[in-house]
Design a protein around this motif. Sequence first.
Motif, short mmCIF file in Angstrom:
data_model
loop_
_atom_site.label_atom_id
_atom_site.label_comp_id
_atom_site.label_asym_id
_atom_site.label_seq_id
_atom_site.Cartn_x
_atom_site.Cartn_y
_atom_site.Cartn_z
N TYR A 270 0.83 -1.20 0.00
CA TYR A 270 0.00 0.00 0.00
C TYR A 270 0.87 1.26 0.00
N THR B 239 -9.09 2.61 1.23
CA THR B 239 -9.73 1.82 0.18
C THR B 239 -9.83 2.61 -1.12
N ALA B 240 -9.85 3.92 -1.03
CA ALA B 240 -9.88 4.80 -2.20
C ALA B 240 -9.46 6.18 -1.73
N GLY C 298 -11.60 6.05 4.45
CA GLY C 298 -11.23 4.65 4.48
C GLY C 298 -12.29 3.86 5.22
N LYS D 156 -9.59 -6.68 2.22
CA LYS D 156 -8.50 -7.16 1.37
C LYS D 156 -8.99 -7.38 -0.07
N THR E 19 -9.43 -4.02 -1.88
CA THR E 19 -8.18 -3.32 -2.21
C THR E 19 -7.24 -4.17 -3.06
N ASN F 113 -9.74 -2.93 -7.01
CA ASN F 113 -9.62 -1.55 -6.56
C ASN F 113 -9.65 -0.56 -7.71
N PRO G 125 -6.35 4.68 -6.68
CA PRO G 125 -6.20 3.42 -5.95
C PRO G 125 -5.24 3.56 -4.79
N VAL G 126 -5.08 2.49 -4.04
CA VAL G 126 -4.33 2.59 -2.77
C VAL G 126 -3.08 1.73 -2.72
N THR G 127 -2.80 0.96 -3.77
CA THR G 127 -1.58 0.15 -3.78
C THR G 127 -0.69 0.56 -4.95
#
Length: 460
Positions: A133, A152-153, A326, A345, A348, A353, A364-366
């Motif tokens: 992340y 999450t976004a 989140g 999980k 994301t 995601n 996105p978050v990753t």
Amino acid sequence: MKRNQPWLYITIIVLLAGVVTLTGCGTVITKADPVTLTLWHVYGEQTDSPLNDLVDEFNETVGAEKGIKIEVTMVSNTNSVHEAVLRAAKGEPGSGNLPDLFVSYPKTVLAMDNPETLIDFKDYFHDDELSAYIPSFLEEGEIDHRLVVFPTAKSTEIMFINKTLFDRFAEDTGAMIDQLNTWEGLFALSKNYYQWTDAQTPDIPHDGKAFFVHDYHFNYFQTGVKSLGKDFFVNDSVYFGDAFSKVWEPYADAAVQGGVWLQDGYATEPLRTADAIVSVASSASVLYYENIVTYADNRSEPIEIIARPVPYFTDGQKLVIQRGAGICAVKSTPEKEKKAVAFVKWLTNPQINNRFVTSLGYMPVTTEAFDLLPDYIGNLKDDKYRSLYEAYLQTQKEYTFYTAPQMTNYLELEQSFEKNVRSKLRMANTSWKNGERDVKALKSQAMMNLEVSLPQQESG
């Protein structure tokens, strides 16, 4: 059991297969009786929400396999969910219980009497999982070293423009859209636009239209002051120093003279009715901007909405606030907590995601999801969304993201500032419309009224 009864073995195996699934951890999950987890969120409307669609997908696939059912029991705006969470956390009459999962900003958790009622996601993620992340996104969700708001976004602030009406204004006045690159240019155009619209009905004085609306004036001021290298907050309040005055000057100048929308509510509304044609709002607001305007006389016309990065001060840093809520999970039983984390999980996962965020205007978050993002942008069919992501990618390249500080009174200060800055400038605008032409005095008095309406701090 006798060896000549193989049918009995087969029957038992079939019955077990229909009732349970064994997870990799050895936990027995009953498919026929899944654990239901309630969810409150802010993504769309109850009957038309991208997250609701993904929840259905989860329930029919991974949820069905793992004995998990997510039930969305509230879809509302951020403020409503915030208030509902605080009422439920305090056990106020008629508030009901907290849901198992809810979408929240850190400010909501900071306002809770006991944030310990929320799980620490670090207890359910391995370090190698968390390393996938974006670090700053995780850091924003940490309170007292506990990861309680899981990203999450994410979003940032973006400028949205009704290009159809801007082009008409530009054709008559020579205004150029690149003037919107800076705050000084935007507020100068705001005054010009009010005068231009006012002149269209010479028999009706002071009926000009606002040009600009900001969803959160509080964000304009704190990022503006910070972009000039100064502190906006001092001793848990707002510091009205030289940098504040510099940020105040063009904003108040345009607001007093009618160029800034100062009513309550979100920026999408005045753009929907053409009571303003430029806004700065969360990039996620794209979900609510429409490709049509409806005027006060019920006339409607199609418009083109485009997006650009937020303006900056000519001698300041290109700074923009990091936004986006989140997910929080309420402590319950170990089994329910694990199932709640399983949903987080899944949501994301990079592929899921990106589908989620591009349907809403978020990022996105990753790291992996960011690498895949251009492929998803290329598939967007709505011009408004493509324009948004072009603006977003430019923002990511040229701007520094700013994260608001975690202050226990942040929300109270934000709400007080937001309410008072609008009301004080509305009063000044009314005086201007009533014939008071000393704009400098009106701006100065409005700032003094704003300062005394907030918690006081020592000068520094």
